[in-house]
Design a protein around this motif. Structure first.
Motif, PDB file in Angstrom:
ATOM      1  N   TRP A   1      13.984  20.366  14.029  1.00 11.72           N
ATOM      2  CA  TRP A   1      14.305  19.381  12.993  1.00 11.72           C
ATOM      3  C   TRP A   1      13.125  19.102  12.042  1.00 11.72           C
ATOM      4  O   TRP A   1      13.344  18.956  10.834  1.00 11.72           O
ATOM      5  CB  TRP A   1      14.791  18.098  13.672  1.00 11.72           C
ATOM      6  CG  TRP A   1      15.138  17.001  12.726  1.00 11.72           C
ATOM      7  CD1 TRP A   1      14.498  15.807  12.579  1.00 11.72           C
ATOM      8  CD2 TRP A   1      16.208  16.987  11.769  1.00 11.72           C
ATOM      9  NE1 TRP A   1      15.099  15.061  11.600  1.00 11.72           N
ATOM     10  CE2 TRP A   1      16.148  15.762  11.083  1.00 11.72           C
ATOM     11  CE3 TRP A   1      17.204  17.905  11.428  1.00 11.72           C
ATOM     12  CZ2 TRP A   1      17.043  15.415  10.079  1.00 11.72           C
ATOM     13  CZ3 TRP A   1      18.095  17.576  10.415  1.00 11.72           C
ATOM     14  CH2 TRP A   1      18.013  16.349   9.759  1.00 11.72           C
ATOM     15  N   PRO A   2      11.874  19.047  12.514  1.00 11.16           N
ATOM     16  CA  PRO A   2      10.774  18.815  11.552  1.00 11.16           C
ATOM     17  C   PRO A   2      10.630  19.918  10.508  1.00 11.16           C
ATOM     18  O   PRO A   2       9.945  19.712   9.504  1.00 11.16           O
ATOM     19  CB  PRO A   2       9.531  18.738  12.457  1.00 11.16           C
ATOM     20  CG  PRO A   2      10.051  18.292  13.771  1.00 11.16           C
ATOM     21  CD  PRO A   2      11.395  18.959  13.902  1.00 11.16           C
TER      22      PRO A   2
ATOM     23  N   PRO B   1      18.188   7.005  11.976  1.00  8.38           N
ATOM     24  CA  PRO B   1      16.764   7.065  12.308  1.00  8.38           C
ATOM     25  C   PRO B   1      16.489   6.369  13.631  1.00  8.38           C
ATOM     26  O   PRO B   1      17.136   5.380  13.974  1.00  8.38           O
ATOM     27  CB  PRO B   1      16.093   6.354  11.135  1.00  8.38           C
ATOM     28  CG  PRO B   1      17.147   5.482  10.558  1.00  8.38           C
ATOM     29  CD  PRO B   1      18.449   6.177  10.792  1.00  8.38           C
ATOM     30  N   SER B   2      15.513   6.910  14.361  1.00  6.74           N
ATOM     31  CA  SER B   2      15.144   6.308  15.630  1.00  6.74           C
ATOM     32  C   SER B   2      14.436   4.987  15.382  1.00  6.74           C
ATOM     33  O   SER B   2      13.742   4.810  14.393  1.00  6.74           O
ATOM     34  CB  SER B   2      14.229   7.261  16.395  1.00  6.74           C
ATOM     35  OG  SER B   2      13.792   6.672  17.593  1.00  6.74           O
ATOM     36  N   GLY B   3      14.617   4.054  16.269  1.00  6.83           N
ATOM     37  CA  GLY B   3      13.953   2.766  16.132  1.00  6.83           C
ATOM     38  C   GLY B   3      14.715   1.708  16.879  1.00  6.83           C
ATOM     39  O   GLY B   3      15.813   1.955  17.375  1.00  6.83           O
ATOM     40  N   PRO B   4      14.148   0.493  16.960  1.00 10.11           N
ATOM     41  CA  PRO B   4      14.799  -0.569  17.730  1.00 10.11           C
ATOM     42  C   PRO B   4      16.174  -0.926  17.209  1.00 10.11           C
ATOM     43  O   PRO B   4      17.061  -1.268  17.971  1.00 10.11           O
ATOM     44  CB  PRO B   4      13.848  -1.754  17.576  1.00 10.11           C
ATOM     45  CG  PRO B   4      12.580  -1.215  17.031  1.00 10.11           C
ATOM     46  CD  PRO B   4      12.882   0.080  16.365  1.00 10.11           C
ATOM     47  N   GLY B   5      16.399  -0.828  15.891  1.00  2.00           N
ATOM     48  CA  GLY B   5      17.693  -1.223  15.334  1.00  2.00           C
ATOM     49  C   GLY B   5      18.604  -0.060  15.075  1.00  2.00           C
ATOM     50  O   GLY B   5      19.523  -0.164  14.265  1.00  2.00           O
ATOM     51  N   ALA B   6      18.355   1.069  15.749  1.00  3.44           N
ATOM     52  CA  ALA B   6      19.097   2.294  15.440  1.00  3.44           C
ATOM     53  C   ALA B   6      20.590   2.127  15.605  1.00  3.44           C
ATOM     54  O   ALA B   6      21.369   2.661  14.837  1.00  3.44           O
ATOM     55  CB  ALA B   6      18.594   3.442  16.307  1.00  3.44           C
TER      56      ALA B   6
ATOM     57  N   THR C   1      11.215  14.702   8.349  1.00  2.00           N
ATOM     58  CA  THR C   1      10.104  13.763   8.532  1.00  2.00           C
ATOM     59  C   THR C   1      10.511  12.558   9.363  1.00  2.00           C
ATOM     60  O   THR C   1       9.664  11.773   9.763  1.00  2.00           O
ATOM     61  CB  THR C   1       9.587  13.276   7.165  1.00  2.00           C
ATOM     62  OG1 THR C   1      10.665  12.608   6.482  1.00  2.00           O
ATOM     63  CG2 THR C   1       9.103  14.435   6.313  1.00  2.00           C
ATOM     64  N   THR C   2      11.797  12.398   9.594  1.00  2.00           N
ATOM     65  CA  THR C   2      12.314  11.246  10.338  1.00  2.00           C
ATOM     66  C   THR C   2      12.868  11.703  11.682  1.00  2.00           C
ATOM     67  O   THR C   2      13.583  12.703  11.742  1.00  2.00           O
ATOM     68  CB  THR C   2      13.453  10.565   9.547  1.00  2.00           C
ATOM     69  OG1 THR C   2      13.014  10.315   8.219  1.00  2.00           O
ATOM     70  CG2 THR C   2      13.881   9.277  10.205  1.00  2.00           C
TER      71      THR C   2
END
Lengths: 120, 147
Positions: free
Chosen positions: A85-86, B47-52, B67-68
């Motif tokens: 993916w990157p 996107p990955s993260g606490p609020g995904a 990049t994400t």
């Protein structure tokens, strides 16, 4: 974004050369635990240079039977590779008025091709 | 990068590896009582993260690229027959979302920790039960409960 935005999209190198189509999304359950299972991370795109889709993933497994179905499908999908993916520079935007037409995925210059075989 | 170059060996991953089309899409979704509640038609990525998994993606969300870090936030079920034949995608309002945190197992079917009655996915079944079957003579009788 949903998985269908990526599946079946044409894959282009940075210079515009077509290298195939996205036939599958490789996910790895190594994210933060979300409920009982880890959250699946999008690890890469499985790209076939010859076909838009795959059939039962014969080209990604070590299954050799039933003959002659397995060898035929393996040959039909030869050259299938995995792009991490990157290495993806741009993905299709749903309903993108600036880029009408078939969805495309553009790879970064110098991207690497990995063996798409699924390990047991 | 040329097509003739040999493929690099894929490193072993630290978690279970699934291919979306091969292992997830079009699988039957079962609730905690093993009752079928629908089919897994698509996957929502974010996107990955606490609020995904907090809510559906919005139109002003930034585009996702390499990049994400992208994760699966929800399973989607909806009217996909027409779009699979003729192309396109159903509008976001027609999808029924089941958050990934409710998934307990992925095998020949996808199993959830919820009961089917608690999911939006089965609203048509509940509507038909309450407004059609329930109004038929004997329609409210539970055959498993005996005479």
């Amino acid at each position: 974004m949903i998985a269908s935005d990526l599946l079946d999209a044409r894959v282009l190198e940075a210079d515009g050369q077509a290298v195939g189509w996205v036939v599958d999304l490789r996910l790895v359950l190594d994210g933060t635990t979300d409920g009982i299972l880890a959250r699946p991370r999008l690890h890469g795109l499985v790209v076939s240079p010859r076909t838009r889709t795959s059939f039962l993933g014969f080209e990604r497994s070590d299954v050799r039977s039933p003959w002659p179905i397995a060898p035929l499908l393996r040959r039909w999908h030869r050259g299938t590779f995995l792009v991490h993916w990157p290495d993806v520079a741009r993905v299709p935007e749903p309903d993108d008025a600036d880029h009408p037409g078939p969805a495309v995925v553009v790879l970064r210059p110098g991207y690497l091709r990995y063996d798409a075989t699924l390990h047991r | 990068m040329t097509g003739a170059a040999p493929l690099l060996p894929e490193p072993r991953q630290p978690g279970r590896v699934l291919d979306a089309r091969l292992h997830l899409l079009d699988r039957q979704v079962l609730d905690v009582d093993s009752v079928p509640v629908g089919t897994l038609d698509d996957l929502e990525l974010g996107p990955s993260g606490p609020g995904a998994a907090a809510g559906s993606p919005r139109a002003d969300d930034p585009p996702l690229d390499g990049t994400t870090t992208v994760v699966v936030t929800a399973l989607l079920s909806g009217p996909v027959l027409g779009t699979r034949v003729f192309g396109g995608r159903p509008p976001a309002s027609r999808w029924h979302r089941v958050l990934w945190r409710h998934v307990t197992d992925v095998g020949t079917a996808v199993r959830l920790a919820n009961r089917g009655d608690d999911l939006d996915l089965t609203w048509t079944e509940r509507w038909v039960r309450d407004h059609v079957v329930g109004r038929l003579p004997g329609g409210r009788h539970d055959p498993d409960a005996g005479p």
